[in-house]
Design a protein around this motif. Sequence first.
Motif, PDB file in Angstrom:
ATOM      1  N   PHE A   1       1.897   4.883  -1.975  1.00 30.84           N
ATOM      2  CA  PHE A   1       2.825   3.758  -2.106  1.00 30.84           C
ATOM      3  C   PHE A   1       2.754   2.859  -0.869  1.00 30.84           C
ATOM      4  CE2 PHE A   1       6.562   5.022  -5.156  1.00 30.84           C
ATOM      5  CZ  PHE A   1       5.653   5.136  -6.194  1.00 30.84           C
ATOM      6  N   GLY A   2       2.819   1.546  -1.106  1.00 35.90           N
ATOM      7  CA  GLY A   2       3.049   0.608  -0.009  1.00 35.90           C
ATOM      8  C   GLY A   2       4.499   0.712   0.445  1.00 35.90           C
ATOM      9  N   THR A   3       4.848   0.014   1.512  1.00 36.67           N
ATOM     10  CA  THR A   3       6.238   0.035   1.996  1.00 36.67           C
ATOM     11  C   THR A   3       7.160  -0.567   0.939  1.00 36.67           C
ATOM     12  OG1 THR A   3       5.509  -0.189   4.259  1.00 36.67           O
ATOM     13  CG2 THR A   3       7.791  -0.806   3.808  1.00 36.67           C
TER      14      THR A   3
ATOM     15  N   LYS B   1      -1.828  -8.030   8.136  1.00 42.88           N
ATOM     16  CA  LYS B   1      -1.445  -7.790   6.741  1.00 42.88           C
ATOM     17  C   LYS B   1      -1.217  -6.310   6.496  1.00 42.88           C
ATOM     18  CE  LYS B   1      -2.870 -11.582   3.957  1.00 42.88           C
ATOM     19  NZ  LYS B   1      -3.640 -12.037   2.807  1.00 42.88           N
ATOM     20  N   ARG B   2      -0.207  -6.026   5.706  1.00 45.45           N
ATOM     21  CA  ARG B   2       0.083  -4.646   5.304  1.00 45.45           C
ATOM     22  C   ARG B   2       0.521  -4.654   3.836  1.00 45.45           C
ATOM     23  NH1 ARG B   2       1.480  -2.439  10.473  1.00 45.45           N
ATOM     24  NH2 ARG B   2      -0.410  -2.947  11.614  1.00 45.45           N
ATOM     25  N   PRO B   3       0.399  -3.489   3.171  1.00 43.28           N
ATOM     26  CA  PRO B   3       0.770  -3.417   1.753  1.00 43.28           C
ATOM     27  C   PRO B   3       2.264  -3.143   1.516  1.00 43.28           C
ATOM     28  CG  PRO B   3      -0.383  -1.428   2.466  1.00 43.28           C
ATOM     29  CD  PRO B   3      -0.254  -2.279   3.677  1.00 43.28           C
ATOM     30  N   TYR B   4       2.863  -3.872   0.585  1.00 45.39           N
ATOM     31  CA  TYR B   4       4.283  -3.707   0.240  1.00 45.39           C
ATOM     32  C   TYR B   4       4.420  -3.457  -1.267  1.00 45.39           C
ATOM     33  CZ  TYR B   4       4.984  -5.325   4.927  1.00 45.39           C
ATOM     34  OH  TYR B   4       4.937  -5.415   6.292  1.00 45.39           O
TER      35      TYR B   4
ATOM     36  N   ASN C   1      -3.714   3.765  -5.225  1.00 47.89           N
ATOM     37  CA  ASN C   1      -2.947   2.878  -4.347  1.00 47.89           C
ATOM     38  C   ASN C   1      -1.972   2.102  -5.212  1.00 47.89           C
ATOM     39  OD1 ASN C   1      -4.474   3.567  -2.101  1.00 47.89           O
ATOM     40  ND2 ASN C   1      -5.950   1.918  -2.436  1.00 47.89           N
ATOM     41  N   ILE C   2      -0.698   2.171  -4.853  1.00 51.81           N
ATOM     42  CA  ILE C   2       0.333   1.487  -5.641  1.00 51.81           C
ATOM     43  C   ILE C   2       1.026   0.487  -4.715  1.00 51.81           C
ATOM     44  CG2 ILE C   2       2.324   1.815  -7.171  1.00 51.81           C
ATOM     45  CD1 ILE C   2       0.144   3.584  -8.181  1.00 51.81           C
ATOM     46  N   LEU C   3       0.723  -0.778  -4.918  1.00 50.71           N
ATOM     47  CA  LEU C   3       1.345  -1.809  -4.082  1.00 50.71           C
ATOM     48  C   LEU C   3       1.403  -3.109  -4.855  1.00 50.71           C
ATOM     49  CD1 LEU C   3      -1.211  -3.655  -2.148  1.00 50.71           C
ATOM     50  CD2 LEU C   3      -1.823  -1.295  -2.654  1.00 50.71           C
ATOM     51  N   THR C   4       2.439  -3.880  -4.578  1.00 53.46           N
ATOM     52  CA  THR C   4       2.622  -5.152  -5.268  1.00 53.46           C
ATOM     53  C   THR C   4       1.785  -6.237  -4.610  1.00 53.46           C
ATOM     54  OG1 THR C   4       4.865  -4.470  -5.834  1.00 53.46           O
ATOM     55  CG2 THR C   4       4.376  -6.827  -6.032  1.00 53.46           C
ATOM     56  N   GLU C   5       1.843  -6.308  -3.279  1.00 53.70           N
ATOM     57  CA  GLU C   5       1.051  -7.315  -2.574  1.00 53.70           C
ATOM     58  C   GLU C   5       0.886  -6.955  -1.099  1.00 53.70           C
ATOM     59  OE1 GLU C   5       3.021 -11.218  -2.786  1.00 53.70           O
ATOM     60  OE2 GLU C   5       4.910 -10.197  -3.172  1.00 53.70           O
ATOM     61  N   ASN C   6      -0.182  -7.495  -0.513  1.00 51.04           N
ATOM     62  CA  ASN C   6      -0.406  -7.360   0.922  1.00 51.04           C
ATOM     63  C   ASN C   6       0.146  -8.619   1.582  1.00 51.04           C
ATOM     64  OD1 ASN C   6      -2.325  -4.916   1.234  1.00 51.04           O
ATOM     65  ND2 ASN C   6      -3.245  -6.079  -0.429  1.00 51.04           N
ATOM     66  N   LEU C   7       0.945  -8.428   2.599  1.00 52.26           N
ATOM     67  CA  LEU C   7       1.583  -9.589   3.238  1.00 52.26           C
ATOM     68  C   LEU C   7       1.570  -9.439   4.748  1.00 52.26           C
ATOM     69  CD1 LEU C   7       4.835  -9.782   1.061  1.00 52.26           C
ATOM     70  CD2 LEU C   7       2.993 -11.475   1.055  1.00 52.26           C
TER      71      LEU C   7
ATOM     72  N   SER D   1      -4.820  -4.212  11.342  1.00 52.02           N
ATOM     73  CA  SER D   1      -4.366  -4.977  10.210  1.00 52.02           C
ATOM     74  C   SER D   1      -5.169  -4.481   9.019  1.00 52.02           C
ATOM     75  CB  SER D   1      -4.678  -6.456  10.462  1.00 52.02           C
ATOM     76  OG  SER D   1      -4.391  -7.227   9.337  1.00 52.02           O
ATOM     77  N   TYR D   2      -4.540  -4.225   7.919  1.00 52.32           N
ATOM     78  CA  TYR D   2      -5.341  -3.782   6.792  1.00 52.32           C
ATOM     79  C   TYR D   2      -4.720  -4.216   5.481  1.00 52.32           C
ATOM     80  CZ  TYR D   2      -1.924   0.007   6.521  1.00 52.32           C
ATOM     81  OH  TYR D   2      -0.759   0.709   6.424  1.00 52.32           O
ATOM     82  N   GLU D   3      -5.622  -4.546   4.559  1.00 50.70           N
ATOM     83  CA  GLU D   3      -5.200  -4.880   3.207  1.00 50.70           C
ATOM     84  C   GLU D   3      -5.672  -3.773   2.292  1.00 50.70           C
ATOM     85  OE1 GLU D   3      -5.663  -8.856   1.224  1.00 50.70           O
ATOM     86  OE2 GLU D   3      -6.451  -9.316   3.205  1.00 50.70           O
ATOM     87  N   VAL D   4      -4.831  -3.419   1.343  1.00 47.01           N
ATOM     88  CA  VAL D   4      -5.155  -2.299   0.464  1.00 47.01           C
ATOM     89  C   VAL D   4      -5.345  -2.831  -0.964  1.00 47.01           C
ATOM     90  CG1 VAL D   4      -4.253  -0.138  -0.484  1.00 47.01           C
ATOM     91  CG2 VAL D   4      -3.908  -0.671   1.937  1.00 47.01           C
ATOM     92  N   SER D   5      -6.376  -2.345  -1.627  1.00 37.87           N
ATOM     93  CA  SER D   5      -6.651  -2.765  -3.007  1.00 37.87           C
ATOM     94  C   SER D   5      -5.869  -1.896  -3.995  1.00 37.87           C
ATOM     95  CB  SER D   5      -8.148  -2.623  -3.286  1.00 37.87           C
ATOM     96  OG  SER D   5      -8.377  -2.668  -4.674  1.00 37.87           O
ATOM     97  N   ASN D   6      -5.284  -2.559  -5.010  1.00 35.55           N
ATOM     98  CA  ASN D   6      -4.601  -1.797  -6.070  1.00 35.55           C
ATOM     99  C   ASN D   6      -5.390  -1.838  -7.385  1.00 35.55           C
ATOM    100  OD1 ASN D   6      -4.170  -4.387  -6.924  1.00 35.55           O
ATOM    101  ND2 ASN D   6      -1.947  -4.379  -6.611  1.00 35.55           N
ATOM    102  N   LEU D   7      -6.667  -2.181  -7.276  1.00 34.98           N
ATOM    103  CA  LEU D   7      -7.497  -2.402  -8.462  1.00 34.98           C
ATOM    104  C   LEU D   7      -7.651  -1.155  -9.336  1.00 34.98           C
ATOM    105  CD1 LEU D   7      -8.686  -5.091  -9.211  1.00 34.98           C
ATOM    106  CD2 LEU D   7     -10.914  -4.279  -8.389  1.00 34.98           C
ATOM    107  N   ARG D   8      -7.786   0.004  -8.699  1.00 37.19           N
ATOM    108  CA  ARG D   8      -7.995   1.225  -9.498  1.00 37.19           C
ATOM    109  C   ARG D   8      -6.827   1.433 -10.471  1.00 37.19           C
ATOM    110  NH1 ARG D   8      -9.211   7.048  -6.791  1.00 37.19           N
ATOM    111  NH2 ARG D   8     -11.276   6.156  -6.569  1.00 37.19           N
TER     112      ARG D   8
END
Length: 315
Positions: free
Chosen positions: A173-175, A212-215, A240-246, A276-283
């Motif tokens: 989960f993202g934050t 950027k971090r995942p939320y 990976n479960i996240l709505t958006e990277n911000l 700084s990292y962006e996480v993909s939720n594509l899977r």
Amino acid sequence: MKIVVTGALGHIGSCLIREIPSFFPEAEIVMIDNLATQRYCSLFNLPLKGKYRFIEADVLATDLNAIIDGADVVLHLAAITDAASSFKNKEQVENINYNATAKVAEACSKIKCPMIHLSSTSVYGTQRDIVDEDCSPAELQPQSPYAKTKLKEERFLQALGDSGKLPFAICRFGTICGISPGMRFHTAVNKFCWQAVMGQPLTVWRTALHQKRPYLALNDAVRAIKFIIENNLFDQRIYNILTENLTVKSIVEFIEKHIPRLEIQYVDSEIMNQLSYEVSNLRFKKQGFEFTGSVGKNIAETIELLKTPGGNHVK
Ligand SMILES: NC(=O)c1ccc[n+]([C@@H]2O[C@H](COP(=O)([O-])OP(=O)(O)OC[C@H]3O[C@@H](n4cnc5c(N)ncnc54)[C@H](O)[C@@H]3O)[C@@H](O)[C@H]2O)c1
């Protein structure tokens, strides 16, 4: 259908337990929580249509086999969750969180009961633009004892899964942002909303403003859990479960829409220096899930909830 939820009274659990009766009207909902964080209020005014049973118990000190017996799924949410403080109570976090997860997983494996385990995107730490579940081990660089323990827990589940004993899904989960009866304010978005409404400066980690971090919007979080159960997605994989990277800057801008003239105070933190990292939720999306939540909307709702008639949000 019997659904067991550990840590049911927490920020995520207190929302989830209210949604389950709509998602699965026939479900018996067995909730376990040791009340370590005193969230009695999470049990207030539960929907009348829910078939609830609350067990006040520590996962580590109770007979889980008896509780899990006959369950169709176990949602494991119980954990000590304040990542920033986990530097101070490192051993406690490591022992309690890891052993609780291992105990739940072992109890599930005895009866092959599917388990959803909540991990965290804080297991990542990379200089790459965007990271996904297939990243190299070198890109798994958890920066806090809390996050390191999450990774260790994931490995425990994967080992049980490899031996064919445990159907599971691991959700990184993202934050979380979004309101719930048992919400907490340790995490970035909620903490900023609290500080802004209370007229305090927003304490931003010195290096973090443009990182950027995942939320994850809370409604997406509970819908994701429903989606996994409905689709029987216990494929022993990580999602990976996240709505958006911000960036923190964009979160501050969301808050400024409601509370202008925010003051920012930079602080040092041991967590995530430089990263700084962006996480993909594509899977997860490829499985057919649609993220419909909005961090901006959840910020607006959190601020609205905290405003008092006295107007202490106005500087
Ligand atoms: N909130 C987030 O931003 C976020 C992000 C990623 C992952 N997660 C994970 O999701 C899960 C739930 O998070 P949350 O935000 O609802 O946490 P929370 O701290 O609000 O709730 C955790 C609950 O677990 C209970 N608990 C703790 N140890 C226990 C034990 N040994 N036995 C029984 N109950 C126990 C606590 O009393 C609390 O009610 C945790 O595993 C957390 O690490 C949360």
